[in-house]
Design a protein around this motif. Structure first.
Motif, PDB file in Angstrom:
ATOM      1  N   THR A 194     -12.454   2.048   3.881  1.00 34.86           N
ATOM      2  CA  THR A 194     -11.421   2.060   2.840  1.00 34.86           C
ATOM      3  C   THR A 194     -10.112   1.391   3.260  1.00 34.86           C
ATOM      4  O   THR A 194      -9.574   0.581   2.500  1.00 34.86           O
ATOM      5  CB  THR A 194     -11.145   3.505   2.387  1.00 34.86           C
ATOM      6  OG1 THR A 194     -12.395   4.125   2.068  1.00 34.86           O
ATOM      7  CG2 THR A 194     -10.265   3.527   1.154  1.00 34.86           C
ATOM      8  N   PRO A 195      -9.532   1.695   4.448  1.00 36.76           N
ATOM      9  CA  PRO A 195      -8.274   1.034   4.821  1.00 36.76           C
ATOM     10  C   PRO A 195      -8.397  -0.491   4.872  1.00 36.76           C
ATOM     11  O   PRO A 195      -7.490  -1.209   4.445  1.00 36.76           O
ATOM     12  CB  PRO A 195      -7.967   1.617   6.207  1.00 36.76           C
ATOM     13  CG  PRO A 195      -8.656   2.929   6.228  1.00 36.76           C
ATOM     14  CD  PRO A 195      -9.921   2.713   5.454  1.00 36.76           C
ATOM     15  N   GLU A 196      -9.530  -0.980   5.390  1.00 35.85           N
ATOM     16  CA  GLU A 196      -9.701  -2.430   5.487  1.00 35.85           C
ATOM     17  C   GLU A 196      -9.979  -3.055   4.124  1.00 35.85           C
ATOM     18  O   GLU A 196      -9.547  -4.187   3.863  1.00 35.85           O
ATOM     19  CB  GLU A 196     -10.827  -2.763   6.471  1.00 35.85           C
ATOM     20  CG  GLU A 196     -10.521  -2.404   7.919  1.00 35.85           C
ATOM     21  CD  GLU A 196      -9.233  -3.007   8.435  1.00 35.85           C
ATOM     22  OE1 GLU A 196      -8.910  -4.169   8.063  1.00 35.85           O
ATOM     23  OE2 GLU A 196      -8.521  -2.333   9.193  1.00 35.85           O
ATOM     24  N   VAL A 197     -10.672  -2.342   3.250  1.00 33.59           N
ATOM     25  CA  VAL A 197     -10.887  -2.829   1.878  1.00 33.59           C
ATOM     26  C   VAL A 197      -9.531  -3.023   1.195  1.00 33.59           C
ATOM     27  O   VAL A 197      -9.295  -4.010   0.485  1.00 33.59           O
ATOM     28  CB  VAL A 197     -11.771  -1.855   1.078  1.00 33.59           C
ATOM     29  CG1 VAL A 197     -11.749  -2.194  -0.414  1.00 33.59           C
ATOM     30  CG2 VAL A 197     -13.214  -1.899   1.588  1.00 33.59           C
ATOM     31  N   GLY A 198      -8.612  -2.078   1.428  1.00 34.50           N
ATOM     32  CA  GLY A 198      -7.272  -2.191   0.861  1.00 34.50           C
ATOM     33  C   GLY A 198      -6.460  -3.317   1.464  1.00 34.50           C
ATOM     34  O   GLY A 198      -5.624  -3.931   0.788  1.00 34.50           O
ATOM     35  N   ALA A 199      -6.701  -3.618   2.735  1.00 37.15           N
ATOM     36  CA  ALA A 199      -5.928  -4.656   3.429  1.00 37.15           C
ATOM     37  C   ALA A 199      -6.418  -6.067   3.125  1.00 37.15           C
ATOM     38  O   ALA A 199      -5.633  -7.028   3.191  1.00 37.15           O
ATOM     39  CB  ALA A 199      -5.981  -4.410   4.936  1.00 37.15           C
ATOM     40  N   ILE A 200      -7.689  -6.219   2.792  1.00 39.53           N
ATOM     41  CA  ILE A 200      -8.284  -7.552   2.643  1.00 39.53           C
ATOM     42  C   ILE A 200      -7.550  -8.436   1.615  1.00 39.53           C
ATOM     43  O   ILE A 200      -7.245  -9.603   1.913  1.00 39.53           O
ATOM     44  CB  ILE A 200      -9.788  -7.440   2.326  1.00 39.53           C
ATOM     45  CG1 ILE A 200     -10.547  -7.106   3.620  1.00 39.53           C
ATOM     46  CG2 ILE A 200     -10.334  -8.737   1.735  1.00 39.53           C
ATOM     47  CD1 ILE A 200     -12.028  -6.815   3.420  1.00 39.53           C
ATOM     48  N   PRO A 201      -7.229  -7.945   0.388  1.00 36.77           N
ATOM     49  CA  PRO A 201      -6.511  -8.821  -0.562  1.00 36.77           C
ATOM     50  C   PRO A 201      -5.160  -9.288  -0.024  1.00 36.77           C
ATOM     51  O   PRO A 201      -4.746 -10.429  -0.274  1.00 36.77           O
ATOM     52  CB  PRO A 201      -6.327  -7.923  -1.792  1.00 36.77           C
ATOM     53  CG  PRO A 201      -7.365  -6.867  -1.674  1.00 36.77           C
ATOM     54  CD  PRO A 201      -7.521  -6.633  -0.214  1.00 36.77           C
ATOM     55  N   ILE A 202      -4.483  -8.428   0.746  1.00 37.44           N
ATOM     56  CA  ILE A 202      -3.180  -8.793   1.309  1.00 37.44           C
ATOM     57  C   ILE A 202      -3.366  -9.843   2.397  1.00 37.44           C
ATOM     58  O   ILE A 202      -2.599 -10.813   2.485  1.00 37.44           O
ATOM     59  CB  ILE A 202      -2.467  -7.546   1.869  1.00 37.44           C
ATOM     60  CG1 ILE A 202      -2.355  -6.470   0.793  1.00 37.44           C
ATOM     61  CG2 ILE A 202      -1.081  -7.907   2.387  1.00 37.44           C
ATOM     62  CD1 ILE A 202      -1.879  -5.126   1.307  1.00 37.44           C
ATOM     63  N   ILE A 203      -4.387  -9.648   3.236  1.00 35.78           N
ATOM     64  CA  ILE A 203      -4.684 -10.624   4.299  1.00 35.78           C
ATOM     65  C   ILE A 203      -5.032 -11.980   3.674  1.00 35.78           C
ATOM     66  O   ILE A 203      -4.623 -13.036   4.186  1.00 35.78           O
ATOM     67  CB  ILE A 203      -5.838 -10.115   5.191  1.00 35.78           C
ATOM     68  CG1 ILE A 203      -5.383  -8.883   5.994  1.00 35.78           C
ATOM     69  CG2 ILE A 203      -6.323 -11.212   6.139  1.00 35.78           C
ATOM     70  CD1 ILE A 203      -6.499  -8.153   6.719  1.00 35.78           C
TER      71      ILE A 203
END
Length: 354
Positions: free
Chosen positions: A302-311
């Protein structure tokens, strides 16, 4: 009954973990077997289907350890859903009929030194607080030295003149590390091997440089990414990886304010686990003119799923190539090689064009 302690496998870190436990307790310490197809199948069979992949690997490790005679299991926890691993894994293992003692090292998402001391004091009544702190400090220093050597290896292993020279020297170093008697001895060994690694012959001319970011377990356990770093090294790539135990144990806490400041254009919050860290790392790699980024995570993290669009926004702004890998419990590489080769060709083309 004879007591035997075990813990999940995590890269080469079983060396310092085993060293720490065996010097505090007069109890046989048994690291979990290296992760194999059997480990993954066992963990997947008895885990909830939608649970994080590291949970399944850890559970497979515990089952193999119990089958090999272990009866005291250690788990850490904290940061994300990792905080719930211990309770659920203990319940699953007891439902399978295993008898054992299960010890969780973290309290409220943190490792509290005095609480950890109490745990080991229960295992060894004669353990003094001084001895605990001594071997705790020695183990942390060992981890730090291992991580510093790994940085040298990642930077050069793809260009070694003699095949396996870096890996063979590292194996030799780890054997010596596992037998150290004190701080002076350990520090002497570190500088001895640092010099040896720097003397290894490499052929390196304008290499492609790739930064690896993402979730912590897939960064540190090679089996979870089908030995991604080895695949990159075979293509003569210089690797930069941020996540290691040194970072997680003490460096991360000092970086939070800096990361929030550097990522304020993209993030107002920490995102949980290593989400913010990876946004910051994307900016860092772009500004340092790396050729590309590889982001790895377990399926459903979940944390990385949330970060991916920002990255992705960061990489678009800096025109930085990035590839995302999401790993589940398949026992084959599932096209990892093919995607890596395509990404490598893209980076090579861009470098030539520049």
């Amino acid at each position: 009954m004879k007591k035997v302690i075990s813990f999940p496998h995590l890269g080469d870190y079983h060396i310092p973990i085993k060293y720490f436990i065996s010097n505090l307790c007069d109890i046989e310490t048994q690291e979990a077997p290296i992760i194999t197809k059997k480990t993954i199948e066992l963990g997947s069979k008895y885990s909830p289907s939608d649970v994080c992949v590291p949970f399944k690997y850890n559970l497979g490790n515990f089952i193999e350890s119990l089958n090999n005679g272990a009866n005291i299991l250690f788990q850490a926890g904290g940061g994300c859903r990792y905080r719930y691993y211990a309770e659920l894994q203990e319940k699953i293992l007891r439902d399978l009929g295993y008898e054992f003692e299960f010890i969780k090292l973290t309290t409220k998402d943190r490792i509290h030194i005095k609480e950890v001391y109490k745990i080991f004091k229960n295992l060894n009544e004669e353990l003094s607080y001084h001895t605990f702190l001594y071997y705790g400090g020695l183990t942390i220093l060992m981890i730090y030295y291992m991580d510093k050597i790994d940085e040298i290896i990642r930077k050069n292993i793809g260009f070694e003149k003699e095949k396996n020279s870096f890996i063979n020297l590292k194996k030799e170093m780890l054997i010596e590390f596992s037998k150290v008697k004190g701080f002076y001895n350990l520090t002497k060994l570190y500088f001895k091997y640092k010099k040896k690694f720097k003397k290894l012959k490499v052929i390196k001319k304008k290499p492609i440089r790739i930064g690896i970011i993402g979730e912590l377990y897939t960064a540190m356990e090679p089996a979870s990414t089908y030995s991604l770093e080895k695949k990159l090294a075979k293509n003569n790539i210089e690797i930069k990886r941020f996540t290691n135990l040194s970072y997680l144990l003490w460096q991360k806490a000092f970086c939070k304010k800096k990361m929030l400041r550097k990522t304020k254009k993209y993030c107002k919050y920490t995102l949980g686990a290593d989400g913010l860290d990876n946004v910051y790392r994307s900016i860092y790699l772009a500004r340092k003119k790396y050729d590309g980024i590889i982001h790895t995570k377990p399926f459903g993290c979940t944390p990385e799923v949330g970060a991916i669009p920002i990255i992705k926004n960061v990489c678009n702004d800096f025109k930085m190539p990035i590839i995302f890998f999401s790993f589940d419990t398949e026992v084959e590489d599932g096209g990892v090689d093919t995607r890596l080769e395509a990404f490598y060709d893209l980076l090579k083309y861009r470098k030539v064009k520049k």
